[in-house]
Design a protein around this motif. Structure first.
Motif, PDB file in Angstrom:
ATOM      1  N   ASP A 167      -8.503  14.567  -7.693  1.00 53.97           N
ATOM      2  CA  ASP A 167      -8.141  13.981  -8.976  1.00 53.97           C
ATOM      3  C   ASP A 167      -7.381  12.699  -8.689  1.00 53.97           C
ATOM      4  O   ASP A 167      -6.448  12.713  -7.893  1.00 53.97           O
ATOM      5  CB  ASP A 167      -7.246  14.949  -9.748  1.00 53.97           C
ATOM      6  CG  ASP A 167      -6.904  14.417 -11.115  1.00 53.97           C
ATOM      7  OD1 ASP A 167      -5.841  14.765 -11.649  1.00 53.97           O
ATOM      8  OD2 ASP A 167      -7.710  13.645 -11.671  1.00 53.97           O
ATOM      9  N   ILE A 207     -12.457  23.548 -11.143  1.00 53.62           N
ATOM     10  CA  ILE A 207     -11.973  22.167 -11.193  1.00 53.62           C
ATOM     11  C   ILE A 207     -12.507  21.394  -9.995  1.00 53.62           C
ATOM     12  O   ILE A 207     -12.871  21.984  -8.985  1.00 53.62           O
ATOM     13  CB  ILE A 207     -10.431  22.087 -11.148  1.00 53.62           C
ATOM     14  CG1 ILE A 207      -9.885  22.827  -9.938  1.00 53.62           C
ATOM     15  CG2 ILE A 207      -9.807  22.587 -12.416  1.00 53.62           C
ATOM     16  CD1 ILE A 207      -8.429  22.533  -9.694  1.00 53.62           C
ATOM     17  N   SER A 224     -15.544  16.541 -13.822  1.00 51.27           N
ATOM     18  CA  SER A 224     -14.383  17.407 -14.054  1.00 51.27           C
ATOM     19  C   SER A 224     -14.559  18.197 -15.338  1.00 51.27           C
ATOM     20  O   SER A 224     -14.336  19.399 -15.374  1.00 51.27           O
ATOM     21  CB  SER A 224     -13.113  16.582 -14.186  1.00 51.27           C
ATOM     22  OG  SER A 224     -12.612  16.259 -12.945  1.00 51.27           O
ATOM     23  N   LYS A 242     -10.568  27.287 -11.566  1.00 46.64           N
ATOM     24  CA  LYS A 242      -9.522  26.721 -12.429  1.00 46.64           C
ATOM     25  C   LYS A 242      -8.516  27.824 -12.724  1.00 46.64           C
ATOM     26  O   LYS A 242      -8.869  28.863 -13.262  1.00 46.64           O
ATOM     27  CB  LYS A 242     -10.144  26.239 -13.739  1.00 46.64           C
ATOM     28  CG  LYS A 242      -9.141  25.623 -14.699  1.00 46.64           C
ATOM     29  CD  LYS A 242      -9.882  24.996 -15.854  1.00 46.64           C
ATOM     30  CE  LYS A 242      -8.985  24.645 -17.008  1.00 46.64           C
ATOM     31  NZ  LYS A 242      -7.972  23.652 -16.648  1.00 46.64           N
ATOM     32  N   GLU A 259     -14.892  22.179 -15.565  1.00 44.12           N
ATOM     33  CA  GLU A 259     -13.784  22.861 -16.246  1.00 44.12           C
ATOM     34  C   GLU A 259     -14.301  23.779 -17.340  1.00 44.12           C
ATOM     35  O   GLU A 259     -13.740  24.839 -17.587  1.00 44.12           O
ATOM     36  CB  GLU A 259     -12.777  21.860 -16.808  1.00 44.12           C
ATOM     37  CG  GLU A 259     -11.725  21.502 -15.779  1.00 44.12           C
ATOM     38  CD  GLU A 259     -10.909  20.280 -16.153  1.00 44.12           C
ATOM     39  OE1 GLU A 259     -10.733  20.038 -17.356  1.00 44.12           O
ATOM     40  OE2 GLU A 259     -10.462  19.582 -15.226  1.00 44.12           O
ATOM     41  N   THR A 294     -16.207  23.524  -5.655  1.00 48.05           N
ATOM     42  CA  THR A 294     -15.152  23.339  -6.638  1.00 48.05           C
ATOM     43  C   THR A 294     -14.293  24.599  -6.692  1.00 48.05           C
ATOM     44  O   THR A 294     -14.796  25.697  -6.823  1.00 48.05           O
ATOM     45  CB  THR A 294     -15.741  23.075  -8.039  1.00 48.05           C
ATOM     46  OG1 THR A 294     -16.548  24.182  -8.427  1.00 48.05           O
ATOM     47  CG2 THR A 294     -16.584  21.821  -8.050  1.00 48.05           C
ATOM     48  N   ARG A 335      -4.543  16.022  -5.783  1.00 52.94           N
ATOM     49  CA  ARG A 335      -4.687  17.454  -5.468  1.00 52.94           C
ATOM     50  C   ARG A 335      -4.827  17.702  -3.982  1.00 52.94           C
ATOM     51  O   ARG A 335      -5.085  18.815  -3.555  1.00 52.94           O
ATOM     52  CB  ARG A 335      -5.936  18.014  -6.168  1.00 52.94           C
ATOM     53  CG  ARG A 335      -5.784  18.018  -7.649  1.00 52.94           C
ATOM     54  CD  ARG A 335      -6.899  18.752  -8.338  1.00 52.94           C
ATOM     55  NE  ARG A 335      -6.687  18.669  -9.771  1.00 52.94           N
ATOM     56  CZ  ARG A 335      -7.611  18.535 -10.695  1.00 52.94           C
ATOM     57  NH1 ARG A 335      -8.875  18.487 -10.329  1.00 52.94           N
ATOM     58  NH2 ARG A 335      -7.306  18.450 -11.964  1.00 52.94           N
TER      59      ARG A 335
END
Lengths: 255, 531
Positions: free
Chosen positions: B198, B194, B185, B282, B189, B279, B219
């Motif tokens: 999670d 992200i 993570s 973010k 990030e 991913t 999430r």
């Protein structure tokens, strides 16, 4: 009795701060901004004094760009009665220093005529710890800084403040009007509840320009460069005493 | 290098793993199914039972025989709590002997083979070997899927923690399976992305384990299941074959998509050694609100309204009842109640994530104020800065940890149609009365209830009143007896509550096809009767 609370919009306490690639300052674009934690404590203290009956009105004030209105709305949502927004767009090359803020707040205080001005002890972006003290000096009012407890006596027009100093706690008594700056242990700020957020929508934010206050805020300082501190090297886990001795002798050269 | 080694290890292995107590210990901190009191006793048992098996220091490592087997069953039954059937150690597995151990040492190095932890490395093929294996990641599982039952060898993947690559244009991360989720993570990030999942255990769980158990998490409502986010895997099969499906392509419709078999198979079809995952970007603006509702119906209506009004920015919708809040306030450190004045029955946490701070905040405020006017929300607060938001999440994430501190906790993870979700909590309260406290909380947005029943100590009587009623009830609603935790050891024999016999038969056929000697994670996932 009126209380004036000064708040500042800063980069959120939990954000990992980075320097802009052009080294002119800290990265603030697309970064979460919030009310300075010490300012939150200041607002909370003002609200508690009002709820205890020691004050009738809490006015929040800030100096900053248009987005600083968000910070004022937070103060209103916590329970402040109205707000004053002194508009000023920051110039990264010419920093907006505590002395200029203090001059503006002095002008606002002379207009609003509060009995008490409460500020956070310092802002978490510059850590100056100067605005409250300078404001008190400019106004010629007594100051109680690093407050961890405030007791108001409205009859005698005095404030008893317990200050957190290096040696312990110092208790002083101030005649009102006075300036108080808040420290961490003063209180636990409240959350902005939905009913209060709703009420805040109808509260007034007065907008003023620094010129209207008759204040000259030209900065004498110029920022040349901003850099990150040098990176710390990671520690190394060794597997034997011999290796340790070897490293102490040959790398660290302390043996 | 590593995967060939993993493969050869699997060839060689049979029933080995001897787990030292420390490995199992984190289990109880991370929402284990163990009763606290017995879990301490458990970890004293296992070393005395199994230590003689391993290592050149012992007298050749012969299994102690029936008495220890009985003890193991007893221990296993108490720790995995549910009316677990008495599982005998399958005598078809070979036993670890000093040859095996020295072979492992020759491959993994002196440091690689410890009674504690093996690193997945090479091992020559020993075709007649039938040593059973338990792949183990962060050991944060909640159904005993990563812990050996008898003397299986633990293949610990913590050493495979390299990050292979990160495509920071498309957000595709490729890494080895032993990377800790929190570390991944942080890495992504930094690049502006992200991880798509999670969970509370992020500080210890491995991504390989998350994928092998198809972990859900906080999430899920926004980014979906790992079946959608995982792009490719590298898996080592039971016979040592390295199955390289480590693609980073978003679209690849060439043949059967085998990786889905391994996602969620809990290590019983193959050992995941490398992963590639998509991913999401973010987004800068996050807002969290903590609300209270008068009844469960309001929570449901609020969910519906949130989906309509917050739509694309909704990223979490969690609910909890007031028992959970009370517990969290008592046992979780450093949190304070955002709504102290209100003694409401239900609490909801809503998180939105979007690209524009002021737009999102306005949207959220408008939605919440409307909900308040409509009577769906009794009271609520919106976090004004990140610390406040973190406080809200700590309350929600701390409930599970807090329930362990009370004494004994019986945990159930159920998928139930949203309208009926809370009914089971109330039924359990009726059944148990004063003997235990029933907590209901979970991912309301996904229809996933975490039912926790806490009492001061483990008690067969209490257990008898909970099971099998809770499974039967869930089955009657056509729900799932394990929404995200998996089957592991604890629920292996209970799969029939949520899957038809034909489906289970087909699963058994697939298992026999991929793992004919049944050396991968035995006694788990599927019932013994079908294998």
């Amino acid at each position: 009795m009126k209380i004036l609370v000064a708040v500042k919009r800063v980069v959120d306490y939990a954000v990992k701060v980075r320097v802009r690639p052009d080294r002119t300052g800290v990265e603030t674009a697309n970064i979460k901004m919030s009310m300075n934690p010490f300012c939150e404590i200041a607002v909370e203290e003002a609200l508690r004094l009002r709820e205890a009956g020691a004050a009738a009105e809490v006015v929040a004030a800030t100096v900053g760009p248009a987005q600083s209105a968000d910070t004022l709305r937070t103060a209103l949502a916590m329970g402040a009665d109205r707000a004053v927004h002194v508009l000023h767009d920051p110039d990264p090359a010419r920093p907006f220093l505590p002395l200029a803020v203090a001059k503006i707040l002095r002008a606002v205080a002379l207009q609003e005529k509060p009995s008490l001005v409460i500020l956070g002890k310092q802002a978490i972006d510059d850590d100056c710890n100067q605005t409250g003290q300078m404001l008190a000096g400019l106004l010629q009012w007594p100051q109680g800084t690093f407050a961890s407890k405030v007791i108001l006596d409205t009859e005698k027009q005095k404030a008893t403040v317990e200050q957190e100093v290096d040696g312990g706690i110092e208790t002083i008594c101030l005649d009102l009007p006075a300036v108080i700056t808040t420290d961490l242990r003063l209180n636990q700020p409240r959350y902005a509840t939905l009913p209060n957020i709703m009420k805040a929508k109808s509260k007034v934010i007065k907008k003023i320009a620094p010129e209207d206050l008759g204040v000259d805020i030209r900065s004498d300082m110029e920022v040349i460069e901003v850099n990150e501190p040098p990176k710390r090297k990671a520690g190394v886990i060794l597997s034997s005493v011999d290796e340790l001795l070897d490293k102490l002798k040959n790398e660290a050269r302390v043996l | 290098m590593a995967r060939r080694e993993a493969a050869r290890l699997l060839h060689r292995l049979g029933p080995l793993a001897v787990e030292s107590p420390t490995r199992g210990m984190p289990h109880s901190q991370h929402e284990s199914t163990n009763r606290i009191v017995n879990s301490c006793r458990r970890f004293h048992w296992i070393p005395s039972l199994q230590r003689p098996l391993c290592g050149p220091t012992t007298s050749g490592g012969i299994y102690e025989g029936q008495s220890s087997a009985n003890k193991a069953c007893e221990v296993q039954k108490r720790t995995f709590g549910s009316a677990a059937t008495h599982i005998q150690r399958n005598p078809a597995y070979s036993e670890l002997n000093s040859d095996d151990v020295s072979y492992f040492k020759s491959v993994l190095g002196e440091n690689g083979v410890v009674q504690d932890e093996d690193r997945v490395m090479s091992c020559k093929c020993r075709l007649d070997g039938r040593l059973a294996v338990v792949p183990q990641g962060g050991n944060t599982g909640l159904v005993g899927g990563s812990v050996p039952v008898y003397d299986e060898v633990i293949v610990g993947l913590a050493g495979m923690d390299k990050i292979i690559s990160f495509d920071n244009v498309n957000g595709i991360l490729t890494s080895e399976a032993g990377c800790v989720l929190e570390n991944l993570s942080k890495l992504v990030e930094n690049e502006g992305f992200i991880m798509p999942l999670d969970l509370g255990a992020k500080g210890s769980c491995h991504i390989g384990g998350n994928i092998s158990t198809n972990a859900g998490g906080l999430r899920f409502i926004r980014y979906g299941s790992l079946h959608g986010s995982v792009l490719g895997l590298e898996v080592v099969l039971a016979d040592g074959t390295i199955l390289d499906m480590l693609t980073t392509l978003r679209k690849d419709n060439t043949g059967y998509d085998l990786k889905h078999l391994f996602i969620g198979s809990e290590g019983s079809l193959g050992v995941v050694t490398k992963i590639s995952v998509l991913t999401p970007a973010k987004l800068p603006s996050t807002n969290v609100a903590f609300l209270s509702c008068n009844d469960y119906k309001s929570c449901q209506k609020l969910l519906l309204a949130a989906r309509r009004s917050l739509g694309e920015i909704l990223s979490a919708f969690e609910f909890m009842d007031h028992h959970c809040i009370d517990l969290a306030m008592r046992h979780v450190e450093g949190v304070h109640n955002p709504l102290p004045a209100s003694p409401y029955k239900f609490y909801v946490l809503i998180e939105t994530t979007g690209s524009d701070e002021s737009y999102d905040k306005t949207k959220l405020e408008a939605f919440l104020l409307r909900s308040m006017e409509d009577g769906l929300v009794a009271d609520g607060v919106i976090a004004q800065d990140i610390s406040q938001a973190t406080n809200f999440w700590q309350i929600r994430e701390g409930i599970s940890e807090a329930s362990v501190k009370v004494g004994a906790v019986y945990k159930y993870d159920l998928s139930i149609p949203v309208e009926k979700l809370y009914d089971i909590v109330e039924e359990m309260r009726c059944r148990l009365g004063d003997s235990a406290e029933v907590l209901g909380y979970g991912h309301l947005g996904d229809g996933n209830l975490h039912l926790n029943i806490v009492s001061s100590k483990y008690d067969d009587n209490t257990l008898g009143r909970i099971e099998p009623f809770v499974y039967e009830w869930t089955s009657a609603q056509r729900g799932s007896i394990s929404a995200e935790h998996g089957l592991g050891l604890m629920k292996a024999e209970k799969i029939h509550y949520s899957k038809s016999p034909e489906a289970v038969q087909l699963m058994a056929s697939i298992k026999k096809l991929l793992d004919p000697n049944s050396i991968l994670n035995p006694y788990k996932v599927l019932p013994q009767s079908v294998l």
